[in-house]
Design a protein around this motif. Structure first.
Motif, PDB file in Angstrom:
ATOM      1  N   ASP A   1     -39.160   0.812 -32.957  1.00  0.00           N
ATOM      2  CA  ASP A   1     -38.009   1.085 -33.823  1.00  0.00           C
ATOM      3  C   ASP A   1     -36.762   0.302 -33.448  1.00  0.00           C
ATOM      4  OD1 ASP A   1     -39.396   2.926 -35.383  1.00  0.00           O
ATOM      5  OD2 ASP A   1     -38.935   4.572 -34.018  1.00  0.00           O
ATOM      6  N   LYS A   2     -36.841  -0.568 -32.460  1.00  0.00           N
ATOM      7  CA  LYS A   2     -35.612  -1.201 -31.969  1.00  0.00           C
ATOM      8  C   LYS A   2     -34.923  -2.081 -33.017  1.00  0.00           C
ATOM      9  CE  LYS A   2     -37.562  -5.125 -29.514  1.00  0.00           C
ATOM     10  NZ  LYS A   2     -37.639  -5.795 -28.221  1.00  0.00           N
ATOM     11  N   ASP A   3     -35.642  -2.564 -33.997  1.00  0.00           N
ATOM     12  CA  ASP A   3     -35.008  -3.370 -35.051  1.00  0.00           C
ATOM     13  C   ASP A   3     -34.290  -2.520 -36.095  1.00  0.00           C
ATOM     14  OD1 ASP A   3     -35.765  -5.763 -33.874  1.00  0.00           O
ATOM     15  OD2 ASP A   3     -37.699  -5.786 -34.923  1.00  0.00           O
ATOM     16  N   LYS A   4     -34.392  -1.215 -36.001  1.00  0.00           N
ATOM     17  CA  LYS A   4     -33.696  -0.321 -36.928  1.00  0.00           C
ATOM     18  C   LYS A   4     -32.256  -0.048 -36.486  1.00  0.00           C
ATOM     19  CE  LYS A   4     -37.944   1.924 -38.415  1.00  0.00           C
ATOM     20  NZ  LYS A   4     -38.692   3.187 -38.471  1.00  0.00           N
ATOM     21  N   TYR A   5     -31.889  -0.546 -35.285  1.00  0.00           N
ATOM     22  CA  TYR A   5     -30.544  -0.353 -34.741  1.00  0.00           C
ATOM     23  C   TYR A   5     -29.731  -1.627 -34.906  1.00  0.00           C
ATOM     24  CZ  TYR A   5     -32.559   3.650 -32.243  1.00  0.00           C
ATOM     25  OH  TYR A   5     -33.176   4.828 -31.922  1.00  0.00           O
ATOM     26  N   PRO A   6     -28.397  -1.504 -34.984  1.00  0.00           N
ATOM     27  CA  PRO A   6     -27.579  -2.715 -34.881  1.00  0.00           C
ATOM     28  C   PRO A   6     -27.857  -3.354 -33.515  1.00  0.00           C
ATOM     29  CG  PRO A   6     -26.235  -0.833 -35.549  1.00  0.00           C
ATOM     30  CD  PRO A   6     -27.594  -0.300 -35.155  1.00  0.00           C
ATOM     31  N   GLY A   7     -27.450  -4.595 -33.333  1.00  0.00           N
ATOM     32  CA  GLY A   7     -27.706  -5.300 -32.078  1.00  0.00           C
ATOM     33  C   GLY A   7     -27.335  -4.466 -30.864  1.00  0.00           C
ATOM     34  N   PHE A   8     -28.231  -4.438 -29.871  1.00  0.00           N
ATOM     35  CA  PHE A   8     -27.928  -3.661 -28.666  1.00  0.00           C
ATOM     36  C   PHE A   8     -28.539  -4.286 -27.421  1.00  0.00           C
ATOM     37  CE2 PHE A   8     -32.026  -1.775 -29.859  1.00  0.00           C
ATOM     38  CZ  PHE A   8     -32.671  -1.683 -28.636  1.00  0.00           C
ATOM     39  N   ASN A   9     -27.907  -3.995 -26.297  1.00  0.00           N
ATOM     40  CA  ASN A   9     -28.411  -4.234 -24.953  1.00  0.00           C
ATOM     41  C   ASN A   9     -28.466  -2.872 -24.296  1.00  0.00           C
ATOM     42  OD1 ASN A   9     -28.389  -7.163 -24.862  1.00  0.00           O
ATOM     43  ND2 ASN A   9     -26.179  -6.982 -24.955  1.00  0.00           N
ATOM     44  N   LEU A  10     -29.592  -2.529 -23.682  1.00  0.00           N
ATOM     45  CA  LEU A  10     -29.730  -1.225 -23.066  1.00  0.00           C
ATOM     46  C   LEU A  10     -30.323  -1.382 -21.672  1.00  0.00           C
ATOM     47  CD1 LEU A  10     -29.629   1.913 -23.395  1.00  0.00           C
ATOM     48  CD2 LEU A  10     -31.986   1.755 -24.235  1.00  0.00           C
ATOM     49  N   PHE A  11     -29.659  -0.796 -20.697  1.00  0.00           N
ATOM     50  CA  PHE A  11     -30.112  -0.754 -19.317  1.00  0.00           C
ATOM     51  C   PHE A  11     -30.496   0.682 -19.018  1.00  0.00           C
ATOM     52  CE2 PHE A  11     -28.894   0.173 -14.891  1.00  0.00           C
ATOM     53  CZ  PHE A  11     -29.717  -0.715 -14.229  1.00  0.00           C
TER      54      PHE A  11
END
Length: 75
Positions: free
Chosen positions: A31-41
């Protein structure tokens, strides 16, 4: 058009999950393409991982000094 999912849910989802960082990233991978651009640690103080919807795969973070901005990891 549908609204994108809130990136804040990525953070709260991990904090509320009973899964490891790797399991959590596997859960959100589809589902990561359903979010606006993100970086997650994400980390459990044993495993440190980075994921972005701009890259195809997550990355394991090695010990050391790193940077995180609006660009990709360490740029």
């Amino acid at each position: 058009p549908s609204s994108p999912l809130s990136r804040g849910k990525l953070v709260s989802g991990f904090l509320l999950a009973k899964s490891s960082p790797r399991e959590y990233i596997e859960e959100i991978q589809n589902d990561k393409d359903k979010y606006p651009g993100f970086n997650l640690f994400v980390s459990d103080l044993k495993t440190d991982l980075y994921v972005s919807n701009r890259l195809p795969e997550s990355q394991t973070i090695s010990d050391g000094i790193h940077s995180l901005s609006n660009a990709e990891w360490n740029t």
